[in-house]
Motif scaffolding. Structure first.
Motif, PDB file in Angstrom:
ATOM      1  N   ASP A   1      -2.984   4.514  -2.926  1.00 45.72           N
ATOM      2  CA  ASP A   1      -4.202   4.813  -2.170  1.00 45.72           C
ATOM      3  C   ASP A   1      -4.542   6.309  -2.299  1.00 45.72           C
ATOM      4  O   ASP A   1      -4.524   7.045  -1.315  1.00 45.72           O
ATOM      5  CB  ASP A   1      -3.979   4.411  -0.707  1.00 45.72           C
TER       6      ASP A   1
ATOM      7  N   GLU B   1       3.943   8.264  -0.901  1.00 40.69           N
ATOM      8  CA  GLU B   1       5.238   7.629  -0.592  1.00 40.69           C
ATOM      9  C   GLU B   1       6.315   7.989  -1.611  1.00 40.69           C
ATOM     10  O   GLU B   1       7.218   7.197  -1.849  1.00 40.69           O
ATOM     11  CB  GLU B   1       5.070   6.107  -0.523  1.00 40.69           C
TER      12      GLU B   1
ATOM     13  N   LYS C   1       3.171   6.808  20.190  1.00 47.85           N
ATOM     14  CA  LYS C   1       2.726   5.670  19.380  1.00 47.85           C
ATOM     15  C   LYS C   1       2.714   4.398  20.214  1.00 47.85           C
ATOM     16  O   LYS C   1       1.789   3.597  20.145  1.00 47.85           O
ATOM     17  CB  LYS C   1       3.655   5.520  18.175  1.00 47.85           C
TER      18      LYS C   1
ATOM     19  N   PRO D   1       0.837  -1.201   0.000  1.00 48.32           N
ATOM     20  CA  PRO D   1       0.000   0.000   0.000  1.00 48.32           C
ATOM     21  C   PRO D   1       0.870   1.248   0.000  1.00 48.32           C
ATOM     22  O   PRO D   1       1.839   1.320   0.753  1.00 48.32           O
ATOM     23  CB  PRO D   1      -0.786  -0.117   1.312  1.00 48.32           C
TER      24      PRO D   1
ATOM     25  N   GLN E   1       9.659  -0.638   6.859  1.00 45.62           N
ATOM     26  CA  GLN E   1       9.894  -0.764   8.309  1.00 45.62           C
ATOM     27  C   GLN E   1       9.852  -2.232   8.711  1.00 45.62           C
ATOM     28  O   GLN E   1      10.500  -2.638   9.665  1.00 45.62           O
ATOM     29  CB  GLN E   1       8.819   0.011   9.067  1.00 45.62           C
TER      30      GLN E   1
ATOM     31  N   SER F   1       5.421   9.327   8.719  1.00 47.76           N
ATOM     32  CA  SER F   1       4.317   8.393   8.915  1.00 47.76           C
ATOM     33  C   SER F   1       3.054   8.922   8.259  1.00 47.76           C
ATOM     34  O   SER F   1       2.747  10.103   8.349  1.00 47.76           O
ATOM     35  CB  SER F   1       4.073   8.181  10.403  1.00 47.76           C
ATOM     36  N   LYS F   2       2.351   8.027   7.571  1.00 48.50           N
ATOM     37  CA  LYS F   2       1.111   8.436   6.902  1.00 48.50           C
ATOM     38  C   LYS F   2      -0.100   8.149   7.784  1.00 48.50           C
ATOM     39  O   LYS F   2      -1.226   8.397   7.407  1.00 48.50           O
ATOM     40  CB  LYS F   2       0.955   7.701   5.565  1.00 48.50           C
TER      41      LYS F   2
ATOM     42  N   ASP G   1       7.283   1.602   3.383  1.00 47.65           N
ATOM     43  CA  ASP G   1       8.432   2.285   3.989  1.00 47.65           C
ATOM     44  C   ASP G   1       9.524   1.309   4.434  1.00 47.65           C
ATOM     45  O   ASP G   1      10.529   1.729   4.998  1.00 47.65           O
ATOM     46  CB  ASP G   1       7.978   3.141   5.168  1.00 47.65           C
TER      47      ASP G   1
HETATM   48  N1  UDP Z   1      -1.006   3.950   3.951  1.00 43.67           N
HETATM   49  C1  UDP Z   1      -2.031   3.869   3.015  1.00 43.67           C
HETATM   50  N2  UDP Z   1      -3.118   4.700   3.157  1.00 43.67           N
HETATM   51  C2  UDP Z   1      -3.242   5.575   4.195  1.00 43.67           C
HETATM   52  C3  UDP Z   1      -2.206   5.626   5.166  1.00 43.67           C
HETATM   53  C4  UDP Z   1      -1.098   4.794   5.008  1.00 43.67           C
HETATM   54  O1  UDP Z   1      -1.964   3.089   2.067  1.00 43.67           O
HETATM   55  O2  UDP Z   1      -4.248   6.280   4.244  1.00 43.67           O
HETATM   56  C5  UDP Z   1       0.179   3.071   3.779  1.00 43.67           C
HETATM   57  C6  UDP Z   1       1.520   3.764   3.797  1.00 43.67           C
HETATM   58  O3  UDP Z   1       1.876   4.231   2.513  1.00 43.67           O
HETATM   59  C7  UDP Z   1       2.439   2.653   4.273  1.00 43.67           C
HETATM   60  C8  UDP Z   1       1.546   1.848   5.203  1.00 43.67           C
HETATM   61  O4  UDP Z   1       0.205   2.207   4.880  1.00 43.67           O
HETATM   62  O5  UDP Z   1       2.864   1.815   3.220  1.00 43.67           O
HETATM   63  C9  UDP Z   1       1.822   2.120   6.665  1.00 43.67           C
HETATM   64  O6  UDP Z   1       1.806   3.505   6.900  1.00 43.67           O
HETATM   65  P1  UDP Z   1       2.910   4.236   7.764  1.00 43.67           P
HETATM   66  O7  UDP Z   1       4.238   3.615   7.550  1.00 43.67           O
HETATM   67  O8  UDP Z   1       2.827   5.701   7.492  1.00 43.67           O
HETATM   68  O9  UDP Z   1       2.384   3.940   9.222  1.00 43.67           O
HETATM   69  P2  UDP Z   1       3.261   3.694  10.540  1.00 43.67           P
HETATM   70  O10 UDP Z   1       4.337   2.718  10.171  1.00 43.67           O
HETATM   71  O11 UDP Z   1       3.794   5.017  10.928  1.00 43.67           O
HETATM   72  O12 UDP Z   1       2.274   3.138  11.493  1.00 43.67           O
END
Ligand code: UDP
Ligand code: MG
Length: 337
Positions: A52, A17, A143, A13, A109, A215-216, A107
């Motif tokens: 998305d 990005e 978080k 997703p 992670q 972060s998204k 990302d």
């Molecule tokens: N993402 C998405 N739609 C959204 C928010 C996030 O597809 O509305 C995707 C984002 O691109 C990433 C994944 O979800 O690949 C996780 O998001 P993020 O890394 O920002 O979240 P975190 O790791 O900070 O919880």
């Protein structure tokens, strides 16, 4: 190790990005190559990038990746539908071609090297493999606090969610087909997928810092995910309201008897503070309870309307093996469910 069919689709997703994607796509591509050379996945395997509704250059990037290399496929939403919808759409698109779909964040992670273990578990007969993060050291204090609070609350409410499992998971074709039968609009995959059963296992992985970008998941998105999670998995909050209502009623009854007795005895109670506290408390509890019930009514409303969970604007997918040349196919924009 038995030899199950192994065309892998990595479902990624992507929401705004553009900073992370160029590097992530390269790392994923290299990993896919290695897996293929080791014979762990078939040459028809692909990386499916789901846009998305990004407002930056993400889709242009995905488009050019797909143009240059048949190992990439792209799917784009008509607007931002959220992480859960993006991975669902990706998995449903992957289902047409893949034997295995693994969802992973853009990302990086989530440690992509854990893929080997995912595939081993699949070959050993698992239909679902859950990725569980080892720790939360890379998360900020806020978080960590909200995530732990959320999982604590979910367990308290009797929901069957795995702590620290965040949508890094493998689903076999069989599990994908089962998932396709679920039509709910109120989507919380982490809770829903474990209810499907199947032979499953866990892989532990390390969480890294985000490669690039920020972060998204805004606070609002996290809050929506948490309420969706609770309301889609449990009706315990409504039961709690009933229990609370019953206890308050018992207490009220005792108070009524006490007040009548007072009246008969001719005692003159000033009672200003008591009555104010009681009425404020009751007002607060009533509105809060109504809010919880309203949350469920709202969800019923959404389910009843049964609108599409997302709209796919375009889908790019090229025939062909990872290394061979190929013919491009861009499907007509269509609504999908
Ligand atoms: N993402 C998405 N739609 C959204 C928010 C996030 O597809 O509305 C995707 C984002 O691109 C990433 C994944 O979800 O690949 C996780 O998001 P993020 O890394 O920002 O979240 P975190 O790791 O900070 O919880
Ligand atoms: Mg992330």
């Amino acid at each position: 190790m038995s030899n199950r069919p192994n065309t892998l689709y990595l479902v990624v997703p992507c929401y705004n990005e553009e900073e992370a994607l160029p590097h992530s796509a390269q790392v994923m591509r290299e990993k896919l190559d290695r897996l293929m050379q080791e014979g762990k996945v078939s040459p028809e395997s692909k990386i499916l990038l789901v846009n998305d509704g990004s407002r930056d250059k993400t889709w242009q990037l995905i488009h050019s990746l797909c143009d240059a290399d048949p190992a990439f496929a792209g799917l784009s939403f008509s607007r931002n539908y959220g992480h859960q919808s993006a991975i669902l759409a990706g998995m449903m698109a992957a289902r047409q071609h893949a034997d295995i779909a693994v969802t992973i964040d853009a990302d990086l992670q989530q440690d992509i090297e854990a893929l080997d273990q995912f595939l081993e578990k699949y070959q050993a007969g698992c239909e679902i493999v859950y990725g569980i993060r080892n720790d939360r050291n890379t998360d900020g204090f806020f978080k960590k606090l909200t995530a732990n609070g959320f999982y604590g609350l979910m367990h308290l409410l009797g929901c069957n969610v795995m702590s620290n499992h965040a949508d890094y998971r493998l689903l076999s074709k069989k599990a994908l087909d089962a998932l396709a039968e679920y039509k709910e609009v109120n989507l919380f995959l982490r809770g829903l997928i474990p209810t499907m059963g199947f032979q499953s296992d866990i892989v532990y992985f390390d969480v890294k810092e985000r490669e690039a970008g920020t972060s998204k998941y805004t606070f609002r998105k996290m809050l929506t995910l948490a309420t969706d999670g609770i309301t889609s998995m449990s009706t315990r909050p409504i039961q709690l309201i009933t229990i609370m209502g019953f206890l308050v009623s018992v207490f009220s009854f005792v108070m009524i008897v006490y007040c009548i007795a007072d009246w008969f005895l001719g005692r003159n109670v000033p009672g200003y503070t008591t009555s104010l506290v009681v009425s404020l408390l009751m007002g607060g509890l009533t509105i809060f309870s109504l809010g919880i019930v309203g949350e469920y009514v709202g969800k019923i409303y959404l389910e009843a309307k049964a609108r599409p969970r997302y709209i796919v604007e375009s889908f790019i997918w090229k025939e062909g093996n990872i290394q061979s040349h190929s013919t491009e196919k861009e499907e007509e924009p269509h609504a999908s469910n």
